[in-house]
Design a protein around this motif. Sequence first.
Motif, short mmCIF file in Angstrom:
data_model
loop_
_atom_site.label_atom_id
_atom_site.label_comp_id
_atom_site.label_asym_id
_atom_site.label_seq_id
_atom_site.Cartn_x
_atom_site.Cartn_y
_atom_site.Cartn_z
N SER A 330 42.61 13.08 57.89
CA SER A 330 42.71 11.73 58.46
C SER A 330 43.65 10.84 57.67
CB SER A 330 41.32 11.08 58.52
OG SER A 330 40.77 10.98 57.21
N GLU A 331 43.97 11.22 56.43
CA GLU A 331 44.85 10.43 55.59
C GLU A 331 46.24 11.02 55.44
OE1 GLU A 331 42.72 10.20 51.94
OE2 GLU A 331 41.04 9.06 52.77
N THR A 332 46.49 12.14 56.13
CA THR A 332 47.75 12.83 55.97
C THR A 332 48.91 11.99 56.49
OG1 THR A 332 46.76 15.03 56.09
CG2 THR A 332 49.09 14.85 56.69
N PRO A 334 53.28 12.33 55.83
CA PRO A 334 54.35 13.01 55.08
C PRO A 334 55.10 12.10 54.12
CG PRO A 334 54.41 13.60 57.40
CD PRO A 334 53.42 12.50 57.28
N ALA A 335 55.08 10.80 54.35
CA ALA A 335 55.82 9.89 53.48
C ALA A 335 55.13 9.67 52.14
CB ALA A 335 56.03 8.56 54.18
N THR A 336 53.84 9.97 52.04
CA THR A 336 53.12 9.75 50.78
C THR A 336 53.18 11.00 49.92
OG1 THR A 336 51.02 10.48 51.73
CG2 THR A 336 51.56 8.15 51.93
N PRO A 337 53.12 10.86 48.61
CA PRO A 337 53.28 12.03 47.75
C PRO A 337 52.06 12.93 47.66
CG PRO A 337 52.95 10.06 46.42
CD PRO A 337 53.08 9.60 47.85
N GLU A 338 50.87 12.44 48.04
CA GLU A 338 49.69 13.27 47.94
C GLU A 338 49.87 14.56 48.75
OE1 GLU A 338 48.84 9.40 46.59
OE2 GLU A 338 49.56 10.00 48.57
N VAL A 339 49.33 15.64 48.23
CA VAL A 339 49.52 16.94 48.87
C VAL A 339 48.57 17.07 50.06
CG1 VAL A 339 49.36 19.44 48.57
CG2 VAL A 339 50.32 18.01 46.76
N ASP A 341 47.50 19.49 53.67
CA ASP A 341 47.32 20.90 54.00
C ASP A 341 48.64 21.63 53.73
OD1 ASP A 341 47.23 23.37 55.47
OD2 ASP A 341 45.60 22.56 56.67
N GLN A 342 48.59 22.67 52.92
CA GLN A 342 49.83 23.33 52.50
C GLN A 342 50.53 24.07 53.63
OE1 GLN A 342 47.82 24.80 48.82
NE2 GLN A 342 49.75 24.25 47.83
N ARG A 343 49.91 24.12 54.78
CA ARG A 343 50.57 24.68 55.97
C ARG A 343 51.51 23.66 56.61
NH1 ARG A 343 44.96 26.84 58.49
NH2 ARG A 343 44.46 24.70 57.85
N ASN A 344 51.51 22.41 56.11
CA ASN A 344 52.40 21.37 56.66
C ASN A 344 53.78 21.39 56.01
OD1 ASN A 344 50.22 20.46 58.16
ND2 ASN A 344 49.69 18.83 56.74
N TYR A 345 54.01 22.29 55.07
CA TYR A 345 55.23 22.24 54.26
C TYR A 345 56.22 23.32 54.67
CZ TYR A 345 52.82 19.04 51.10
OH TYR A 345 52.15 17.96 50.57
N LEU A 346 57.51 22.97 54.59
CA LEU A 346 58.58 23.95 54.66
C LEU A 346 58.85 24.43 53.25
CD1 LEU A 346 60.88 25.44 56.18
CD2 LEU A 346 62.32 23.44 55.70
N TYR A 347 58.78 25.74 53.04
CA TYR A 347 58.99 26.35 51.73
C TYR A 347 60.43 26.86 51.67
CZ TYR A 347 53.94 26.09 51.11
OH TYR A 347 52.66 25.63 50.98
N VAL A 348 61.24 26.23 50.80
CA VAL A 348 62.68 26.48 50.76
C VAL A 348 63.07 26.97 49.37
CG1 VAL A 348 64.96 25.44 51.07
CG2 VAL A 348 63.04 24.60 52.41
N VAL A 400 59.12 20.82 51.45
CA VAL A 400 59.30 19.54 52.15
C VAL A 400 58.09 19.34 53.05
CG1 VAL A 400 60.78 18.16 53.64
CG2 VAL A 400 61.80 19.90 52.14
N GLU A 401 57.35 18.25 52.82
CA GLU A 401 56.18 17.96 53.65
C GLU A 401 56.64 17.39 54.99
OE1 GLU A 401 51.92 15.53 53.60
OE2 GLU A 401 53.39 15.22 51.99
#
Length: 471
Positions: A330-332, A334-339, A341-348, A400-401
């Motif tokens: 509920s607090e997710t 992308p602009a905030t630095p808190e991590v 769900d790690q499925r929300n990230y592009l791994y580059v 990248v979140e």
Amino acid sequence: MRVVQLITASVAVAAAVAALAAPAMARADQDPAVQGRQIKVGRDHADARVPFVVKRSGEALVDLAAAAPGTDWAVKGAESAVVSIFVDNRYATDLVVSGDQRLPRQLALGALRAGPHLLRLHFADERSAAGSASVLLDRVKVTTYAPGGSDYLALRYAPIVYGRNLSELGTPYQNATTDTPLIAWHEARPGTAPGRTKLTYSVVWSNEDGGTNTPALMARWGRTTDIEWVYDVEVDERGNRVPGSDTYQAANHQTLRFAGRYEGDHALLETCTSNNNMCDKVTDPMRFFLSPLQTRPADQPREHLMDTNPWTYQIMSEEMIREGKIEAASETAPATPEVSDQRNYLYVALKKTTDRPNTGSSWVGVSVGVRLKSGGTVYLSNHVDPTWSIQRDDPAATTVELPPGTTADDIQEITANRVVVGTDNGAVVHVTGVKRGFFLGQDYLPQQSFLTWDGDVTVDAGTPSAVIWRR
């Protein structure tokens, strides 16, 4: 009645004796006597005993697949079951097992002479979660590497890493529940004199309880595991240790001369800080003798070893969930630095070079930006914190979140962005490759990489941002 599933000595020895008549393998010998059977190691059950025969003396590895029904690395109190592995009643290593899914593992057993041996598998009750009852092992295979090859050399000097027992964490057998060692590897480079080779050994832990915080780990390193070199040593042209050449990574990332004990040629180290640095005196009852046989291509980041062992991403993500390091859905944002769900990230993984020394308090780094088809927002890997940009010029991973549910098809373009830390030193950065780009699937395993690129894009003070990939 106490029941344990094991390989009977008569069948195993017969198969092993038959194997002795087979032609010798040039590189390594695999003992078929311990292949193709499932073994159950249970709480309050007799240890499983697996006889096998070594055809040629050498350094031994055991490959297996392991599952622990009823355990879950994401659930506090149910993290794992531990199997302690003995060879001829010599304690070799612990194996921390989590989850119902069988995961492939490779462990070292040390030097073994030609002839019959006994592998003993013990369910370590006191090291295992209270609700765990058994560990299932299959595809068990013992392989020995005889002197004369580079694999043997890498195995001969592999360190044995003892567990962590920091008083501030307040629990025994800490690596059974947190920051557990997952995989290891080695790298071989020229030494400091002609004919010498320098061997460096590194370990991937599931996380680090101290050191870099979680958001910075994702931005600067592209994962929340901890990856550290632990030990290095120089060997001469005959493959013998150069006396006094071995060092280890100590507290505060110092490089110190190793002054501890050896088991054969294996240095004994212990994890003695919350960010997984080493001491050369060992006191913890747990130990981890991970196979270092893997290595990495020179053009790949260290995280490549995670990519080739994808289950490490599952363990990484589950530890973040259990330790409450993931922000609520509920607090997710992308602009905030808190991590999130790690499925929300592009791994580059990015490849770049900087045209001048990039150290000290002032340096120039790079962040990765992603713009989606749906709008003009550019999501940045460093979350606008300059110190979270990529500083190193080795191939480097970052994340990248993005908004929850984003897929590869939603991405319009990817940019490289010049980031100044401190005073601008005028550095020019050449971005020359993207090695991979993927999302984690619903099971937290890496999906197929959809992103590779080779070229030469320059970012400097006059042109601080450049597109490196566009759909």
